[in-house]
Design a protein around this motif. Structure first.
Motif, PDB file in Angstrom:
ATOM      1  N   LEU A 149      39.264  62.821  92.489  1.00 15.01           N
ATOM      2  CA  LEU A 149      40.512  62.297  91.938  1.00 15.01           C
ATOM      3  C   LEU A 149      41.401  61.748  93.049  1.00 15.01           C
ATOM      4  O   LEU A 149      42.063  60.717  92.869  1.00 15.01           O
ATOM      5  CB  LEU A 149      41.251  63.371  91.147  1.00 15.01           C
ATOM      6  CG  LEU A 149      42.566  62.935  90.497  1.00 15.01           C
ATOM      7  CD1 LEU A 149      42.369  61.737  89.579  1.00 15.01           C
ATOM      8  CD2 LEU A 149      43.213  64.090  89.731  1.00 15.01           C
ATOM      9  N   ALA A 150      41.398  62.384  94.202  1.00 13.34           N
ATOM     10  CA  ALA A 150      42.175  61.875  95.335  1.00 13.34           C
ATOM     11  C   ALA A 150      41.653  60.506  95.764  1.00 13.34           C
ATOM     12  O   ALA A 150      42.439  59.622  96.127  1.00 13.34           O
ATOM     13  CB  ALA A 150      42.115  62.859  96.503  1.00 13.34           C
ATOM     14  N   ASP A 184      43.837  65.329  84.481  1.00 13.93           N
ATOM     15  CA  ASP A 184      44.580  64.519  85.450  1.00 13.93           C
ATOM     16  C   ASP A 184      43.951  63.145  85.605  1.00 13.93           C
ATOM     17  O   ASP A 184      44.652  62.124  85.695  1.00 13.93           O
ATOM     18  CB  ASP A 184      44.616  65.215  86.815  1.00 13.93           C
ATOM     19  CG  ASP A 184      45.305  66.571  86.771  1.00 13.93           C
ATOM     20  OD1 ASP A 184      46.259  66.718  85.994  1.00 13.93           O
ATOM     21  OD2 ASP A 184      44.874  67.459  87.516  1.00 13.93           O
ATOM     22  N   ALA A 185      42.627  63.105  85.657  1.00 15.58           N
ATOM     23  CA  ALA A 185      41.921  61.832  85.800  1.00 15.58           C
ATOM     24  C   ALA A 185      42.116  60.957  84.570  1.00 15.58           C
ATOM     25  O   ALA A 185      42.363  59.749  84.682  1.00 15.58           O
ATOM     26  CB  ALA A 185      40.434  62.086  86.041  1.00 15.58           C
ATOM     27  N   PHE A 186      42.017  61.549  83.384  1.00 12.67           N
ATOM     28  CA  PHE A 186      42.225  60.788  82.154  1.00 12.67           C
ATOM     29  C   PHE A 186      43.631  60.187  82.124  1.00 12.67           C
ATOM     30  O   PHE A 186      43.796  58.995  81.829  1.00 12.67           O
ATOM     31  CB  PHE A 186      42.021  61.695  80.931  1.00 12.67           C
ATOM     32  CG  PHE A 186      40.621  61.707  80.399  1.00 12.67           C
ATOM     33  CD1 PHE A 186      40.277  60.981  79.271  1.00 12.67           C
ATOM     34  CD2 PHE A 186      39.630  62.438  81.032  1.00 12.67           C
ATOM     35  CE1 PHE A 186      38.983  60.983  78.767  1.00 12.67           C
ATOM     36  CE2 PHE A 186      38.335  62.454  80.547  1.00 12.67           C
ATOM     37  CZ  PHE A 186      37.999  61.734  79.414  1.00 12.67           C
ATOM     38  N   GLY A 209      40.498  59.788  74.449  1.00  5.26           N
ATOM     39  CA  GLY A 209      41.460  60.415  75.350  1.00  5.26           C
ATOM     40  C   GLY A 209      40.912  61.744  75.808  1.00  5.26           C
ATOM     41  O   GLY A 209      39.800  62.136  75.448  1.00  5.26           O
ATOM     42  N   TRP A 210      41.693  62.437  76.611  1.00  2.00           N
ATOM     43  CA  TRP A 210      41.255  63.755  77.081  1.00  2.00           C
ATOM     44  C   TRP A 210      41.178  64.714  75.919  1.00  2.00           C
ATOM     45  O   TRP A 210      41.976  64.661  74.984  1.00  2.00           O
ATOM     46  CB  TRP A 210      42.223  64.281  78.131  1.00  2.00           C
ATOM     47  CG  TRP A 210      41.872  65.675  78.609  1.00  2.00           C
ATOM     48  CD1 TRP A 210      40.958  66.017  79.557  1.00  2.00           C
ATOM     49  CD2 TRP A 210      42.437  66.908  78.138  1.00  2.00           C
ATOM     50  NE1 TRP A 210      40.914  67.382  79.724  1.00  2.00           N
ATOM     51  CE2 TRP A 210      41.826  67.960  78.863  1.00  2.00           C
ATOM     52  CE3 TRP A 210      43.408  67.222  77.193  1.00  2.00           C
ATOM     53  CZ2 TRP A 210      42.142  69.304  78.661  1.00  2.00           C
ATOM     54  CZ3 TRP A 210      43.724  68.558  76.983  1.00  2.00           C
ATOM     55  CH2 TRP A 210      43.093  69.574  77.710  1.00  2.00           C
ATOM     56  N   LEU A 223      32.964  57.945  83.979  1.00  2.00           N
ATOM     57  CA  LEU A 223      33.119  56.529  84.292  1.00  2.00           C
ATOM     58  C   LEU A 223      34.462  56.017  83.808  1.00  2.00           C
ATOM     59  O   LEU A 223      34.818  56.196  82.643  1.00  2.00           O
ATOM     60  CB  LEU A 223      31.997  55.718  83.635  1.00  2.00           C
ATOM     61  CG  LEU A 223      31.943  54.230  84.011  1.00  2.00           C
ATOM     62  CD1 LEU A 223      31.442  54.068  85.446  1.00  2.00           C
ATOM     63  CD2 LEU A 223      31.050  53.460  83.052  1.00  2.00           C
ATOM     64  N   ALA A 224      35.204  55.394  84.720  1.00  2.00           N
ATOM     65  CA  ALA A 224      36.390  54.624  84.356  1.00  2.00           C
ATOM     66  C   ALA A 224      35.979  53.170  84.334  1.00  2.00           C
ATOM     67  O   ALA A 224      35.453  52.665  85.321  1.00  2.00           O
ATOM     68  CB  ALA A 224      37.501  54.851  85.378  1.00  2.00           C
TER      69      ALA A 224
END
Length: 242
Positions: A149-150, A184-186, A209-210, A223-224
């Motif tokens: 995520l960072a 957090d990523a979502f 969504g999450w 995957l984004a």
């Protein structure tokens, strides 16, 4: 973690098919270890007749892993960087549990005493893209042992401008060490206009969504994806959407 069966090699092929003929295909391998994912990407490009279009950007901070990586990719169309991608530029401690191990990390694992510590240079993908002149990444693969995520946050400008078509990131129990949640990523990625799903051998399982059922800390590759590219990928229907 077998990329030939877990959907990762499939994603490599699908992204190549989404790229226009003759255009340069910039792909980043973040946390490349000894280069198996990069070698698979090169092989996929060769089979698709796109090897001359592919430009790999490979990042690995582990000294021993980087030496093996450089040997494996010698003479190939790849730019190698012995740095750790993050959300800031600077330095950080890197914990080595075994020479060139894929589980070496920026986080100390309580149950695995490190045999060594290295001080590594950190940078962001935004900074790298600006300095190297990369306008757009077709695919960014992230395997940062809990720091994923960072790495995404360090690519905020690229993501906000949709200059990353697809970003694959690993999610597992190591996110706990970084105090990160999949939620957090979502929240970060959906706010930037990306679709988020899980990579499977049959396609991408996209989510609206999450959902709490996803927050398992069980190993998986997410995957984004830019919506336009997402529309061209094979899709698996999530059971909650049926």
């Amino acid at each position: 973690n077998d990329l030939s069966t877990n959907g990762e090699s499939g994603l490599q092929r699908w992204i190549l098919r989404c790229s226009k003929a003759g255009e340069q295909i910039h792909v980043a391998d973040v946390g490349a270890n000894i280069g198996r994912w990069s070698e698979s990407m090169l092989a996929a490009a060769s089979r698709a007749g796109r090897e001359t279009d592919l430009r790999l950007h490979v990042f690995e901070p582990d000294s021993r892993a980087f030496a093996r990586l450089a040997e494996a990719l010698d003479g190939r169309p790849a730019s190698l960087s012995k740095k750790a991608l993050s959300d800031r530029q600077g330095t950080s401690l890197f914990y080595v549990v075994a020479p060139a191990a894929g589980t070496n990390s920026l986080y100390s694992v309580p149950e695995a005493n490190p045999v060594a510590q290295e001080t590594v240079v950190t940078t962001t993908l935004d900074s790298y893209a600006e300095q190297s002149g990369v306008a757009r990444f077709a695919l960014v693969k992230i395997d940062a042992e809990g720091h994923d995520l960072a790495v995404l946050r360090g690519a905020r400008t690229l993501l906000a401008e949709h200059r990353i078509a697809a970003a694959q990131f690993e999610y597992n129990h190591r996110w706990i060490l970084g105090r990160f949640y999949l939620r957090d990523a979502f929240e970060f990625l959906l706010a930037l206009g990306y679709r988020v799903g899980k990579v499977t051998p049959r396609g991408v399982e996209f989510y609206p969504g999450w959902d709490a059922d996803l927050e398992t800390f069980v190993e998986g590759n997410y995957l984004a994806c830019d919506p336009e590219v997402a529309s061209e990928l094979p899709v698996v229907t999530w059971w909650k959407s049926e």
